[in-house]
Scaffold this active site. Structure first.
Site, PDB file in Angstrom:
ATOM      1  N   LYS A   1     -17.415  50.819 -14.747  1.00 56.17           N
ATOM      2  CA  LYS A   1     -18.136  49.557 -14.876  1.00 56.17           C
ATOM      3  C   LYS A   1     -17.335  48.363 -14.339  1.00 56.17           C
ATOM      4  O   LYS A   1     -16.130  48.458 -14.117  1.00 56.17           O
ATOM      5  CB  LYS A   1     -18.504  49.331 -16.343  1.00 56.17           C
TER       6      LYS A   1
ATOM      7  N   GLU B   1     -30.362  59.851 -13.208  1.00 53.84           N
ATOM      8  CA  GLU B   1     -29.289  58.954 -12.787  1.00 53.84           C
ATOM      9  C   GLU B   1     -28.629  59.361 -11.469  1.00 53.84           C
ATOM     10  O   GLU B   1     -28.340  58.494 -10.639  1.00 53.84           O
ATOM     11  CB  GLU B   1     -28.240  58.852 -13.899  1.00 53.84           C
TER      12      GLU B   1
ATOM     13  N   ASN C   1     -17.196  48.214 -21.786  1.00 53.47           N
ATOM     14  CA  ASN C   1     -16.496  49.424 -22.223  1.00 53.47           C
ATOM     15  C   ASN C   1     -16.095  50.363 -21.087  1.00 53.47           C
ATOM     16  O   ASN C   1     -15.856  51.541 -21.304  1.00 53.47           O
ATOM     17  CB  ASN C   1     -17.305  50.150 -23.299  1.00 53.47           C
TER      18      ASN C   1
ATOM     19  N   TYR D   1     -31.353  50.862 -15.960  1.00 56.06           N
ATOM     20  CA  TYR D   1     -31.328  50.784 -17.425  1.00 56.06           C
ATOM     21  C   TYR D   1     -32.711  50.553 -18.035  1.00 56.06           C
ATOM     22  O   TYR D   1     -32.821  50.088 -19.165  1.00 56.06           O
ATOM     23  CB  TYR D   1     -30.363  49.680 -17.871  1.00 56.06           C
TER      24      TYR D   1
ATOM     25  N   HIS E   1     -19.666  54.570 -18.021  1.00 56.09           N
ATOM     26  CA  HIS E   1     -21.007  55.028 -18.401  1.00 56.09           C
ATOM     27  C   HIS E   1     -21.095  56.501 -18.060  1.00 56.09           C
ATOM     28  O   HIS E   1     -20.494  56.963 -17.091  1.00 56.09           O
ATOM     29  CB  HIS E   1     -22.085  54.272 -17.609  1.00 56.09           C
TER      30      HIS E   1
END
Length: 138
Positions: free
Chosen positions: A9, A126, A112, A49, A115
């Protein structure tokens, strides 16, 4: 062999942690069968998302994911989905096990660092969202 989808990320890419995360991935026995650095548009982030569209964090998540480049990867190994989720650690880095990506590199629950697909059905959506079959080697 199983495949899963992974993202390094923006928070991790911005801090120059991509190489360290990729090293952890390879040391854990994953084959990286596809990888590229991209800068998601807001629309691409929203499409990716979409399952979270009704969640209160959706707008912030899409803004975060489109603020700067990410590294998207297709990983392969036996039990890839579960093993990648284990290597990432808990979504909240405060709850993540030592040695996991999120424990070592995440800033907080929102930023974080990584993913990963949570199920075969998710990976099936995905992976082709970012890769065509010619871009996957292995």
């Amino acid at each position: 062999m199983e495949r899963t989808f992974a993202i390094i990320k923006p928070d991790a890419v911005e801090r120059g942690l991509s190489g360290k995360i990729i090293t952890k991935i390879e040391e854990a026995g994953f084959a990286i069968v596809g990888m590229k650095k991209i800068h998601l548009s807001r629309a691409q982030a929203e499409g990716f998302y979409y399952v979270h569209k009704e969640r209160p964090f959706f707008n912030d998540l899409c803004s975060f994911m489109s603020r700067s480049p990410v590294i998207v990867m297709c990983l392969q190994k036996e039990n890839a989905i579960a093993d990648w989720r284990t290597l990432m650690g808990a979504t909240n880095p405060a709850n993540a096990e030592p040695g996991t990506i999120r424990k070592e590199f995440a800033k907080n629950i929102e930023e974080n660092s990584s993913h990963g697909s949570d199920a075969p059905e998710t990976a099936a959506f995905e992976i082709p969202y970012f890769f065509n079959s010619f871009e996957l080697v292995g």
